[in-house]
Design an enzyme around this catalytic site. Structure first.
Site, PDB file in Angstrom:
ATOM      1  N   PRO A  88       0.819  -1.221   0.000  1.00  0.00           N
ATOM      2  CA  PRO A  88       0.000   0.000   0.000  1.00  0.00           C
ATOM      3  C   PRO A  88       0.851   1.269   0.000  1.00  0.00           C
ATOM      4  O   PRO A  88       0.409   2.333  -0.411  1.00  0.00           O
ATOM      5  CB  PRO A  88      -0.809  -0.101   1.302  1.00  0.00           C
ATOM      6  CG  PRO A  88      -0.695  -1.510   1.740  1.00  0.00           C
ATOM      7  CD  PRO A  88       0.579  -2.044   1.185  1.00  0.00           C
ATOM      8  N   GLU A 115       1.898  -7.286   8.604  1.00  0.00           N
ATOM      9  CA  GLU A 115       2.187  -5.855   8.568  1.00  0.00           C
ATOM     10  C   GLU A 115       3.256  -5.529   7.530  1.00  0.00           C
ATOM     11  O   GLU A 115       3.648  -4.379   7.358  1.00  0.00           O
ATOM     12  CB  GLU A 115       2.659  -5.381   9.951  1.00  0.00           C
ATOM     13  CG  GLU A 115       1.624  -5.547  11.052  1.00  0.00           C
ATOM     14  CD  GLU A 115       0.297  -4.920  10.700  1.00  0.00           C
ATOM     15  OE1 GLU A 115      -0.731  -5.602  10.768  1.00  0.00           O
ATOM     16  OE2 GLU A 115       0.297  -3.712  10.308  1.00  0.00           O
ATOM     17  N   ARG A 157      -1.018  -9.054 -20.543  1.00  0.00           N
ATOM     18  CA  ARG A 157      -1.869  -8.837 -21.707  1.00  0.00           C
ATOM     19  C   ARG A 157      -1.226  -7.861 -22.697  1.00  0.00           C
ATOM     20  O   ARG A 157      -1.673  -7.742 -23.829  1.00  0.00           O
ATOM     21  CB  ARG A 157      -3.246  -8.334 -21.310  1.00  0.00           C
ATOM     22  CG  ARG A 157      -3.298  -6.965 -20.692  1.00  0.00           C
ATOM     23  CD  ARG A 157      -4.678  -6.652 -20.146  1.00  0.00           C
ATOM     24  NE  ARG A 157      -5.673  -6.539 -21.182  1.00  0.00           N
ATOM     25  CZ  ARG A 157      -5.879  -5.415 -21.885  1.00  0.00           C
ATOM     26  NH1 ARG A 157      -5.118  -4.355 -21.657  1.00  0.00           N
ATOM     27  NH2 ARG A 157      -6.827  -5.359 -22.800  1.00  0.00           N
ATOM     28  N   ASP A 172      -7.444   0.270 -25.182  1.00  0.00           N
ATOM     29  CA  ASP A 172      -7.769   0.452 -23.763  1.00  0.00           C
ATOM     30  C   ASP A 172      -7.823   1.932 -23.414  1.00  0.00           C
ATOM     31  O   ASP A 172      -7.081   2.742 -23.967  1.00  0.00           O
ATOM     32  CB  ASP A 172      -6.667  -0.202 -22.910  1.00  0.00           C
ATOM     33  CG  ASP A 172      -6.783  -1.714 -22.942  1.00  0.00           C
ATOM     34  OD1 ASP A 172      -7.750  -2.199 -23.542  1.00  0.00           O
ATOM     35  OD2 ASP A 172      -5.900  -2.383 -22.397  1.00  0.00           O
TER      36      ASP A 172
HETATM   37  N1  LIG Z   1      -3.133  -2.581  -1.581  1.00  0.00           N
HETATM   38  C1  LIG Z   1      -2.317  -3.499  -0.965  1.00  0.00           C
HETATM   39  N2  LIG Z   1      -2.524  -4.007   0.248  1.00  0.00           N
HETATM   40  C2  LIG Z   1      -1.528  -4.899   0.624  1.00  0.00           C
HETATM   41  C3  LIG Z   1      -1.447  -5.560   1.849  1.00  0.00           C
HETATM   42  C4  LIG Z   1      -0.382  -6.388   2.072  1.00  0.00           C
HETATM   43 BR1  LIG Z   1      -0.264  -7.294   3.739  1.00  0.00          BR
HETATM   44  C5  LIG Z   1       0.607  -6.615   1.133  1.00  0.00           C
HETATM   45  C6  LIG Z   1       0.538  -5.960  -0.078  1.00  0.00           C
HETATM   46  C7  LIG Z   1      -0.538  -5.096  -0.317  1.00  0.00           C
HETATM   47  S1  LIG Z   1      -0.884  -4.137  -1.707  1.00  0.00           S
END
Ligand SMILES: Nc1nc2cc(Br)ccc2s1
Length: 246
Positions: A88, A115, A157, A172
């Site tokens: 994230p 985490e 793709r 696209d």
């Molecule tokens: N949007 C994302 N959430 C996560 C959670 C974890 Br735990 C690992 C990778 C990602 S990419």
């Protein structure tokens, strides 16, 4: 392209045996290899996580299994792969970035859980290969597996031979140059009349110029409604081009 995926849930990637990607693997266009991170654990419980230094909630993935997994998967002679770490806190994954990744001969995906992965794993990997931490959106998944599926599908793709002519990736919404990054407008197929709804007559007119104008108008309407910031970016690009041509 070779793709290696390191995960504690290899079965999560069964979808990569289906459809276009499954066919591309069978045709030798894609060489996708799955690796269970627990293969590199040393204890009888195959432990991959532990409590975070400094306290706090949740668990952190231990560096030792990851270090040895990356040594085994990515440590061979020859040019190293690009390591992709979905997180994230990564840089945004976009169609442009997907196009760049599709030019790489070898990608390794590290699927984090809990985490996250001990930060020393990335620091150690960066000593011997390029590392890209990518986010697929501002939300938190339970692990990197879903994000890896999204990235692998988006990149695969774009590879020559993966899409048939009918599904060409050129049209696209976010493909560079196609309708200038506007969203796709509505699409229709047979029958022309369905549940008291008619296909827009212009699409049956045979007037390709009118069809193109209609499609652009619908794409602008959809973009203005769902992603107005893309229109502002488009206007800014157009203004920049006009100023450059003055
Ligand atoms: N949007 C994302 N959430 C996560 C959670 C974890 Br735990 C690992 C990778 C990602 S990419």
């Amino acid at each position: 392209m070779r793709i290696d995926i390191i995960t504690i849930f290899p079965d999560y990637f069964a979808p990569l045996e289906l459809s276009l990607i499954g066919k591309a693997r069978a045709a030798g266009i894609l060489d996708i290899r799955l690796h269970d991170l627990r293969s590199w654990t040393r204890d009888r419980h195959n432990t991959v996580d532990d409590t975070p230094y400094g306290g706090g909630p949740g668990m952190v993935m231990k560096p030792q299994p990851w270090g040895e997994a990356l040594d085994a998967v990515a440590g061979g002679a020859g040019a190293p792969p690009r390591l992709v770490l979905p997180t994230p806190s990564g840089t945004p994954f976009t169609q442009e970035r997907a196009k760049r990744l599709s030019d790489e001969p070898w990608l390794v995906f590290a699927c984090g859980r809990y985490e996250g992965i001990d930060a020393r794993v990335v620091a150690d990997a960066e000593r011997r290969m390029p590392v890209e931490e990518l986010s697929i959106g501002d939300y938190v998944l339970a692990g990197g597996e879903s994000a890896t599926l999204v990235i692998v599908e988006t990149v695969s793709r774009l590879l020559p031979g993966v899409l048939g002519n009918a599904e060409s990736a050129v049209q696209d919404s976010f493909a560079a140059g196609a309708m200038e990054h506007l969203l796709e407008g509505p699409v229709y197929t047979k029958p022309a009349h369905w549940r008291d709804q008619e296909v827009p007559p212009v699409l049956l007119s045979g007037d390709h110029g009118a069809v193109d104008r209609w499609r652009r108008h619908e794409a602008l309407r959809k973009t203005a409604r769902n992603r107005p910031e893309l229109l502002r970016e488009l206007a800014a690009r157009r203004l920049h081009e006009l100023e450059r041509s003055d």
